[in-house]
Design a protein around this motif. Structure first.
Motif, PDB file in Angstrom:
ATOM      1  N   UNK A  41      12.788  31.419  50.725  1.00 34.66           N
ATOM      2  CA  UNK A  41      12.044  30.682  51.757  1.00 34.66           C
ATOM      3  C   UNK A  41      11.746  29.231  51.358  1.00 34.66           C
ATOM      4  N   UNK A  42      12.210  28.865  50.171  1.00 34.47           N
ATOM      5  CA  UNK A  42      11.922  27.517  49.616  1.00 34.47           C
ATOM      6  C   UNK A  42      10.420  27.262  49.525  1.00 34.47           C
ATOM      7  N   UNK A  43       9.712  28.238  49.018  1.00 31.66           N
ATOM      8  CA  UNK A  43       8.277  28.128  48.803  1.00 31.66           C
ATOM      9  C   UNK A  43       8.018  27.798  47.331  1.00 31.66           C
ATOM     10  N   UNK A  44       6.845  27.224  47.052  1.00 28.39           N
ATOM     11  CA  UNK A  44       6.436  27.069  45.649  1.00 28.39           C
ATOM     12  C   UNK A  44       6.093  28.447  45.079  1.00 28.39           C
ATOM     13  N   UNK A  45       6.105  28.545  43.762  1.00 26.54           N
ATOM     14  CA  UNK A  45       5.743  29.811  43.126  1.00 26.54           C
ATOM     15  C   UNK A  45       4.710  29.570  42.035  1.00 26.54           C
ATOM     16  N   UNK A  46       3.623  30.315  42.078  1.00 21.43           N
ATOM     17  CA  UNK A  46       2.586  30.207  41.051  1.00 21.43           C
ATOM     18  C   UNK A  46       2.392  31.573  40.399  1.00 21.43           C
ATOM     19  N   UNK A  47       2.602  31.599  39.079  1.00 22.41           N
ATOM     20  CA  UNK A  47       2.428  32.831  38.310  1.00 22.41           C
ATOM     21  C   UNK A  47       1.058  32.729  37.618  1.00 22.41           C
ATOM     22  N   UNK A  48       0.044  33.366  38.193  1.00 18.97           N
ATOM     23  CA  UNK A  48      -1.304  33.174  37.626  1.00 18.97           C
ATOM     24  C   UNK A  48      -1.462  33.920  36.298  1.00 18.97           C
ATOM     25  N   UNK A  49      -0.633  34.947  36.071  1.00 14.80           N
ATOM     26  CA  UNK A  49      -0.648  35.636  34.778  1.00 14.80           C
ATOM     27  C   UNK A  49      -0.295  34.657  33.662  1.00 14.80           C
ATOM     28  N   UNK A  50       0.633  33.718  33.962  1.00 13.53           N
ATOM     29  CA  UNK A  50       1.029  32.717  32.954  1.00 13.53           C
ATOM     30  C   UNK A  50      -0.167  31.852  32.579  1.00 13.53           C
ATOM     31  N   UNK A  51      -1.048  31.611  33.544  1.00 14.27           N
ATOM     32  CA  UNK A  51      -2.228  30.783  33.259  1.00 14.27           C
ATOM     33  C   UNK A  51      -3.194  31.532  32.333  1.00 14.27           C
ATOM     34  N   UNK A  52      -3.430  32.812  32.629  1.00 17.10           N
ATOM     35  CA  UNK A  52      -4.303  33.613  31.742  1.00 17.10           C
ATOM     36  C   UNK A  52      -3.674  33.733  30.358  1.00 17.10           C
ATOM     37  N   UNK A  53      -2.365  33.916  30.324  1.00 13.95           N
ATOM     38  CA  UNK A  53      -1.673  34.024  29.029  1.00 13.95           C
ATOM     39  C   UNK A  53      -1.798  32.717  28.237  1.00 13.95           C
ATOM     40  N   UNK A  54      -1.731  31.572  28.939  1.00 12.40           N
ATOM     41  CA  UNK A  54      -1.853  30.276  28.255  1.00 12.40           C
ATOM     42  C   UNK A  54      -3.208  30.122  27.613  1.00 12.40           C
ATOM     43  N   UNK A  55      -4.241  30.573  28.318  1.00 14.09           N
ATOM     44  CA  UNK A  55      -5.588  30.462  27.753  1.00 14.09           C
ATOM     45  C   UNK A  55      -5.666  31.351  26.502  1.00 14.09           C
ATOM     46  N   UNK A  56      -5.042  32.530  26.564  1.00 17.74           N
ATOM     47  CA  UNK A  56      -5.024  33.403  25.373  1.00 17.74           C
ATOM     48  C   UNK A  56      -4.277  32.711  24.232  1.00 17.74           C
ATOM     49  N   UNK A  57      -3.167  32.039  24.553  1.00 13.23           N
ATOM     50  CA  UNK A  57      -2.391  31.323  23.523  1.00 13.23           C
ATOM     51  C   UNK A  57      -3.247  30.225  22.881  1.00 13.23           C
ATOM     52  N   UNK A  58      -3.934  29.451  23.727  1.00  6.83           N
ATOM     53  CA  UNK A  58      -4.802  28.396  23.183  1.00  6.83           C
ATOM     54  C   UNK A  58      -5.893  28.989  22.301  1.00  6.83           C
ATOM     55  N   UNK A  59      -6.452  30.115  22.752  1.00  2.00           N
ATOM     56  CA  UNK A  59      -7.524  30.768  21.986  1.00  2.00           C
ATOM     57  C   UNK A  59      -7.010  31.216  20.618  1.00  2.00           C
ATOM     58  N   UNK A  60      -5.776  31.720  20.588  1.00  2.00           N
ATOM     59  CA  UNK A  60      -5.179  32.132  19.303  1.00  2.00           C
ATOM     60  C   UNK A  60      -4.998  30.898  18.413  1.00  2.00           C
ATOM     61  N   UNK A  61      -4.432  29.833  19.027  1.00  2.00           N
ATOM     62  CA  UNK A  61      -4.185  28.604  18.243  1.00  2.00           C
ATOM     63  C   UNK A  61      -5.475  28.015  17.692  1.00  2.00           C
ATOM     64  N   UNK A  62      -6.573  28.184  18.432  1.00  2.00           N
ATOM     65  CA  UNK A  62      -7.862  27.616  17.997  1.00  2.00           C
ATOM     66  C   UNK A  62      -8.671  28.615  17.165  1.00  2.00           C
ATOM     67  N   UNK A  63      -8.051  29.749  16.816  1.00  4.18           N
ATOM     68  CA  UNK A  63      -8.713  30.791  16.013  1.00  4.18           C
ATOM     69  C   UNK A  63      -9.971  31.364  16.663  1.00  4.18           C
ATOM     70  N   UNK A  64      -9.986  31.348  17.986  1.00  2.00           N
ATOM     71  CA  UNK A  64     -11.182  31.824  18.687  1.00  2.00           C
ATOM     72  C   UNK A  64     -11.415  33.328  18.465  1.00  2.00           C
ATOM     73  N   UNK A  65     -10.337  34.079  18.258  1.00  2.00           N
ATOM     74  CA  UNK A  65     -10.498  35.530  18.102  1.00  2.00           C
ATOM     75  C   UNK A  65     -10.925  35.930  16.689  1.00  2.00           C
ATOM     76  N   UNK A  66     -10.883  34.967  15.773  1.00  2.00           N
ATOM     77  CA  UNK A  66     -11.204  35.319  14.385  1.00  2.00           C
ATOM     78  C   UNK A  66     -12.705  35.404  14.154  1.00  2.00           C
TER      79      UNK A  66
END
Ligand code: DC
Length: 245
Positions: free
Chosen positions: A30-55
């Motif tokens: 349909x030539x629509x935009x696509x937004x994967x909101x799971x990717x956004x939650x995953x990115x925040x988890x990635x940043x949290x890992x990089x910043x040692x937030x889970x430690x």
């Protein structure tokens, strides 16, 4: 569907139920935009890992939330690979956010109310600024919370075995050291299903006005045909109602 208004299609459902495959097919067709909101939650988890937030004692969202104020997401169509690329703070993280360490932590991120608030605001901004005829968004809470006025809401399910098997095949295809066994994948999907459906804020829940697709025995092509038929029906009904009025 209204011919002039932008069309919003919400696709929610269980982990690995084929939401993004269907969403990408619809967006291409349909030539629509696509937004994967799971990717956004995953990115925040990635940043949290990089910043040692889970430690240890750093696992405190108040330390981490200010970082999210500057966060930047971009979805860009990749003509060569024929799929949507995803950038976190200008870096393509499409593969990194699917790694084992991110997948194992993302549910913890998705249950923090402040993080959900920030991401919901960003998703709504994407919807407001969409430049195409419409937008397909996949996630867990799009039809119920993020955009309840979506013109079409789809809820995806599939048996745990088929979801785990498809995910296993996908990871095998990608290869790499990061691979899971089938049993590990099944365990992780069951864990994420439980976390998604039981969290207090914005749990995964089928909305009354959504169409459920159980794709245990349905190929992606058949799912697309089905959804395009539904969209055609909605359009025709709108035209009929317009004539009557
Ligand atoms: O769709 P996915 O598997 O990439 O999503 C990753 C995680 O993010 C998933 O475990 C649940 C969470 N999520 C969410 O809570 N709300 C959304 N709108 C999208 C994803």
């Amino acid at each position: 569907m209204n011919q002039n208004k932008k069309t919003i299609i919400a696709i929610d459902g269980y982990s690995s139920s084929g939401k993004s495959t269907l969403a990408q097919k619809i967006s291409k067709e349909l030539k629509f935009n696509y937004i994967d909101t799971g990717a956004m939650y995953r990115s925040v988890a990635l940043l949290a890992i990089q910043k040692n937030v889970f430690n240890s004692d750093l696992w405190n969202s108040t330390n981490f939330i200010p970082i999210l104020k500057e966060i930047n997401f971009q979805f860009k169509w990749n003509k060569i690979l024929n799929k949507t690329d995803f950038f976190l703070n200008k870096k393509n993280v499409l593969h990194e956010i699917r790694s084992k360490r991110v997948t194992n932590k993302v549910s913890l991120i998705a249950r923090i109310p402040k993080i959900r608030d920030i991401l919901t605001t960003i998703i709504k901004k994407f919807i407001r600024n969409v430049s195409n005829k419409g937008i397909v968004i996949d996630g867990r809470d799009i039809g119920n919370i993020v955009y309840p006025q979506s013109e079409l809401k789809i809820f995806m399910t599939g048996s745990i075995e088929i979801r785990s098997y498809r995910r296993f095949q996908e990871i095998q295809k990608r290869g790499g050291l990061n691979s899971y066994s089938y049993e590990e994948i099944k365990k992780n999907i069951l864990y994420r299903d439980r976390m998604d459906t039981s969290r207090k804020i914005s749990p995964l829940k089928k909305s009354l006005d959504s169409i459920e697709i159980d794709n245990t025995f349905l190929s992606p092509e058949k799912q697309l045909t089905l959804v395009l038929k539904v969209i055609e029906n909605i359009k025709n009904n709108r035209k009929k109602i317009k004539k009557i009025i």
